[in-house]
Design an enzyme around this catalytic site. Structure first.
Site, short mmCIF file in Angstrom:
data_model
loop_
_atom_site.label_atom_id
_atom_site.label_comp_id
_atom_site.label_asym_id
_atom_site.label_seq_id
_atom_site.Cartn_x
_atom_site.Cartn_y
_atom_site.Cartn_z
N ASP A 168 -0.51 54.55 13.73
CA ASP A 168 0.37 53.81 12.84
C ASP A 168 -0.30 53.63 11.48
O ASP A 168 -0.91 52.60 11.24
CB ASP A 168 0.70 52.46 13.47
CG ASP A 168 1.69 51.66 12.67
OD1 ASP A 168 2.42 52.25 11.85
OD2 ASP A 168 1.74 50.43 12.85
N GLU A 200 4.15 49.28 4.29
CA GLU A 200 5.25 49.27 5.25
C GLU A 200 5.13 48.10 6.20
O GLU A 200 6.13 47.52 6.64
CB GLU A 200 5.25 50.59 6.04
CG GLU A 200 6.38 50.74 7.06
CD GLU A 200 6.00 50.27 8.45
OE1 GLU A 200 6.87 50.26 9.33
OE2 GLU A 200 4.82 49.89 8.66
N GLU A 201 3.89 47.74 6.54
CA GLU A 201 3.66 46.78 7.62
C GLU A 201 4.22 45.39 7.34
O GLU A 201 4.60 44.68 8.27
CB GLU A 201 2.15 46.67 7.89
CG GLU A 201 1.50 47.97 8.37
CD GLU A 201 1.96 48.39 9.75
OE1 GLU A 201 2.70 47.62 10.40
OE2 GLU A 201 1.58 49.48 10.19
N HIS A 300 -1.21 48.19 16.84
CA HIS A 300 -1.66 47.16 15.91
C HIS A 300 -2.95 46.48 16.36
O HIS A 300 -3.23 45.35 15.96
CB HIS A 300 -0.58 46.09 15.68
CG HIS A 300 0.50 46.53 14.75
ND1 HIS A 300 1.57 45.73 14.41
CD2 HIS A 300 0.68 47.68 14.07
CE1 HIS A 300 2.36 46.37 13.58
NE2 HIS A 300 1.84 47.57 13.36
#
Length: 976
Positions: A168, A200-201, A300
């Site tokens: 990610d 983006e997160e 994550h």
């Protein structure tokens, strides 16, 4: 004849044959499952066979190693290093290409101020305004036919503060670099835009900024590469419509992987994540969201690193995106069908697509035609006196046994909730296996007990007909769901396939009855019930069987006797205890009744008109009754079992770790497991009552093992850890205490882990754990102070965030009571990239803020020191999120305008309007770097020692991620 005898013996409907066929079927399904999950690992390009592809993969792997060397969230300095590396690589790849252009948002100082709904919570009514300074890198490859609608390829290069971002979204980023390198060598027909976007997160902000760029007008299609898991295969997570699904089908010929079940689950919010694809879709683009999707408990976390992924995973995403982009870039596209798509792949070999609307129409046809055909055949067979009449006990056996299995399943699920509700997180196979074996074992016991006391011939065919009725009802319900959802329930297609095949099996049986030998009397009841102590077969049936035996050729006598013996041996009603009712299930005959029924003629060889059946007709009947079950089995069991098992596996594989995200998700996963296991069991239930004792013993053993594993094994291990969310909060309005917040699932997991930390157990630090919403638990304690800045003196946390009010006319006598109130703030924050301001009025239900202004400092234009961006909202603004790039710029300059209470409620008699017009502003600023050091008084110290302690001393069955956009949050509040 000996070979024929062996052939007939092998194919006859016997317990051993059925059990063996079940074993073969499930073995094949298992092998296909393993093949599907392992094959992609064996398809890496070889240098001697595919040198270009091998070079792309090796280069991409090297790029991935570099950009995932450290944590690089938007709030870190490492984020700039990743940006600079990507810009260097882009410039190297494009070189002096005449059709390539590069645009760097950081260099052009692109920023946006816009209003957005919370992208991760669509139900939120919180009005948010976001200011974002972008460092996106865009590349344009002008196509040979630039008038064609362009294609955007997008991936984000930021990570979360607690992950290296290998999956990610490092793999997506290096796949974009590989695609860029390929298309530089093979110029596309249509224009391609590559968006290496940032942040983006924490709001999908890089994708949002893309539409502020002039190149966004060139693109109509998008391929978004994302990672919401930590490796495996890259799935077609969702796609716009049937046309785009078919484009994927036509382009991705090697290792396609996609399922519209993921799409329905994602849109139904069973997964609490989002991707940039949401932004592109909302802005009218059509395309493909290709993503890694499992396992979510490593997503994550620190295990989202290159150590926990592989070249095989990278190649699967890279090759999928390359096949898709090359096809779109070079071909004219048929995009007429914009209805939602149902799609799935078959073990990575073939990809299937059908419009959800077309599927609905087919469902309607099935629902209308199948009962008409079934009823018609029933009426024909009844008219021809070939329909076998069944007692009410016979009709209720299959549905009641199924209902009993569901009840037992429900009772077992209650035990799971009480003793081990998070067991799905470790391994969803065991609870699914327990549910499945419960259903089939309960059905076996009840049907065979019923047959012991009230024997029934042809139980299999009756169960198939009843299965058809049950599935017809289910299909009616799911078709209604499909229609009412505007065809967006794209994960329901397995039920349509199951219904179709089961319908064919049921129709074949009814057709055989309708075309069967005609008799002059109605057949009697085939099942012995409590109203009768004798079998009521018609005289004709018994005489016909006698005639059949007399007319068989002598050379078939031995075979016939063996067959009869096998029938009696396998009969579901034959037992060593209790009444001896030997029911010939295929011939519909109770042999014991021949001795007691006065209607049986004394001479079986009577030549009466009713007995005048030819040997050929009897042979055909025997052939059907001997072998037709195989056709029914092959229709109902293998294909539906594989599709249903694969569908349930797809769901559980994506959702099983969401049990860690709350009690609602736990309930959803448990419910999917129960329903899924019932669906997997349904294809074999019409046959399972006849399996041999070895099969049923193995079923019972499997249940005992599965149940014990489900109820007794701890849900978390090193490979399947409990994901816990961390933040350290310092509220300057209440002092400088650095309170550590640890959020995770309830269940006595967090407190024992925290009590074993050295800083807690040796200082008797108090831990306060409280239940919060949705089955989560929040534990708080005073942790070690963070060292966010390098300094030669003592670190003063209170100096990290300061708020200066430059202007506020709320109490100004020059302002009319009906005039909006204006204030100007200077927020001074050191080495920071992200802050949030929350507005609240104690005397107004809605936020009175109607206008926000952000004053920018442009490094490239010092003569224009204050460039403003303003946004207005008639509905009120609750929150302002600020994201800036320059760590050295220590201030945010903000203007706020809000309505006085007099304008919102018109109460001119209120004598405290000045107080009631106060606006409360809460400030939260975030720091996301932890894997680095600060220098304090000449000594290197870790930035966030409280988080380091958790990482170093917590058991390996825990993993950690950030609770908010930073690991350290410093808060303050003022009243304007």
């Amino acid at each position: 004849m000996k070979l024929k005898s062996v052939f007939r013996s092998v194919l006859k409907y016997r317990k051993t044959n059925l059990s063996l066929l079940l074993l073969i079927t499930y073995s094949i399904i298992t092998l296909l499952y393993i093949f599907d999950h392992e094959r992609y690992k064996l398809n890496l390009p070889k240098e001697d066979e595919h040198p270009e592809f091998n070079d792309l993969l090796e280069t991409a792997w090297g790029d991935l190693q570099i950009i995932t060397a450290s944590f690089h969230p938007y709030t870190s300095k490492e984020n700039d290093k990743v940006h600079d590396y990507l810009l260097k690589r882009v410039l190297e790849i494009t070189g002096n290409s005449s059709f390539a252009s590069v645009s760097d948002d950081k260099e052009s100082e692109r920023s946006i101020l816009f209003q957005q709904q919370d992208p991760f919570n669509e139900s939120s009514r919180f009005s948010r305004v976001t200011y974002f300074e972008s460092s996106n890198i865009l590349v344009k490859l002008e196509g040979k036919n630039p008038e064609e609608e362009g294609l955007l390829l997008s991936a984000h290069f930021d990570s979360v503060p607690t992950g290296y971002g290998a999956t990610d979204d490092g793999m997506g980023v290096v796949s974009l670099l590989a695609n860029l390198k390929y298309h530089i060598k093979h110029r596309p027909n249509r224009t391609l835009i590559f968006n290496f976007n940032n942040n983006e997160e924490f709001g999908l902000l890089g994708a949002s900024t893309y539409f502020d760029h002039s190149w966004s007008n060139l693109t109509k299609y998008v391929i978004n590469l994302e990672g919401t898991g930590a490796g495996g295969k890259a799935v077609l997570f969702r796609t716009s419509d049937t046309s785009t699904a078919r484009i994927y089908q036509q382009s991705v010929k090697e290792n396609p992987f996609g399922n519209s079940i993921y799409q329905q689950g994602f849109y139904s919010r069973y997964v609490r994540s989002e991707t940039d694809y949401k932004i592109y879709e909302e802005n009218g683009m059509r395309g493909w969201d290709v993503a890694f999707y499992k396992p979510r408990n490593l997503y994550h976390t620190i295990k989202d690193s290159i150590q926990y992924t592989s070249k095989a995973s990278l190649w699967h995403m890279l090759h999928t995106s390359l096949q898709l982009s090359a096809y779109v870039a070079s071909n004219s596209l048929d995009t007429a069908d914009q209805t939602p798509a149902c799609y799935f792949d078959f073990i990575g070999l073939k990809f299937f697509v059908i419009s959800a609307k077309t599927l609905f129409y087919w469902n309607c046809i099935f629902l209308l035609v199948s009962p008409v055909v079934a009823i018609g055949l029933y009426l024909i067979s009844r008219d021809r006196m070939t329909w076998k009449s069944y007692s009410w006990l016979s009709w209720t056996r299959f549905p009641l046994s199924l209902a009993a299995g569901i009840i037992v399943q429900k009772l077992f699920s209650n035990d799971i909730i009480r003793s081990n509700p998070l067991t799905f997180s470790r391994n969803y196979f065991w609870p699914i296996s327990a549910f499945f074996t419960q259903v089939i074992f309960t059905s076996y016991v009840l049907i065979n007990c019923s047959n012991f006391f009230f024997p029934c011939a042809d139980m299999k065919s009756l169960s198939i007909i009843e299965l058809f009725i049950i599935l017809w009802t289910i299909l009616l319900f799911t078709s209604k769901l499909l229609y009412s959802s505007d065809y967006r329930y794209t994960g329901l297609y397995p039920l349509s396939i199951f219904f179709l095949l089961s319908t064919i099996a049921a129709i074949l049986r009814l057709l055989a009855l309708a075309l069967g030998m005609r008799t002059r009397k109605r057949l009697g009841r085939e099942c012995r019930d409590h109203h009768s102590n004798y079998s009521s077969h018609s005289q004709i049936d018994m005489e016909r069987d006698g005639q059949e035996n007399l007319e068989q050729p002598q050379d078939q006598l031995t075979s016939s006797q063996d067959d009869q013996a096998s029938i009696q041996d396998d009969n579901v009603s034959t037992t060593s205890a209790g009444p001896s009712h030997n029911v010939d299930e295929d011939h519909g005959m109770d042999s014991s009744s021949q001795q007691h029924d006065e209607r049986v003629p004394l001479l079986k060889g009577s030549n009466s008109m009713e007995e005048g059946l030819s040997t050929r007709e009897n042979s055909l009947k025997l052939e059907y009754t001997d072998y037709a079950w195989i056709i029914q089995f092959l229709l109902i069991v293998p294909i539906p079992s594989f599709i249903l098992f694969n569908s349930v596996d797809v769901i559980m594989d994506a959702l099983n770790h969401t049990v860690q995200e709350g009690s609602k998700a736990t309930f959803d996963v448990l419910r999917f497991g129960m329903v899924g296991s019932i669906l997997i069991a349904l294809p074999i239930l019409p046959f399972f009552y006849k399996v041999n004792y070895i099969t049923i013993s193995l079923t019972a053993l499997l249940f005992l093992i599965s149940a014990s594993k489900t109820l007794l094994v701890h849900p978390f291990t090193n490979s399947n850890p409990l994901k816990v969310r961390f933040s350290q909060n310092i509220d300057l309005s209440q002092g400088n205490a650095a309170s550590v917040h640890v959020l995770g699932r309830e269940g006595n997991f967090l407190k024992p882990m925290l009590q074993d930390l050295p800083s807690i157990k040796y200082s008797s630090t108090h831990i306060n754990c409280t239940s919060v919403t949705n089955g989560m638990e929040l534990c708080m304690y005073d942790g070690m102070q963070p060292n966010l800045l390098s300094t030669n003196g003592n670190t003063n946390i209170s100096s990290m965030v300061k708020v200066h009010v430059l202007h506020n006319n709320r109490n100004s006598t020059e302002r009319s009571p009906y005039e909006p109130i204006v204030a100007e703030l200077l927020l001074e924050v050191k080495e920071n990239r992200a802050c949030t301001l929350t507005f609240e009025s104690r005397h107004q239900a809605k936020s009175p803020v109607r206008e926000i202004t952000v004053y920018q400092k442009k490094n490239s234009a010092p003569q224009k020191a204050n460039i403003t961006k303003t946004i207005k909202s008639a509905s009120g603004i609750n929150e302002l999120q600020l994201h800036k790039l320059d760590f050295d710029q220590e201030t945010y300059h903000i203007g706020v305008q809000w309505f006085p209470k007099l304008l919102t409620d018109g109460n001119v008699e209120d004598d405290k309007l000045g107080t009631k017009d106060e606006l409360s502003v809460s400030i939260s600023c975030y720091w996301g770097e932890y894997d680095s050091e600060s220098v304090v008084n000449g000594t290197a110290v870790r930035k966030i020692p409280a988080f380091d302690e958790l990482i170093n001393y917590a058991p390996l069955s825990f993993s950690f991620t950030n609770e908010q956009k930073g690991l350290v949050i410093v808060k303050d509040a003022i009243i304007l």
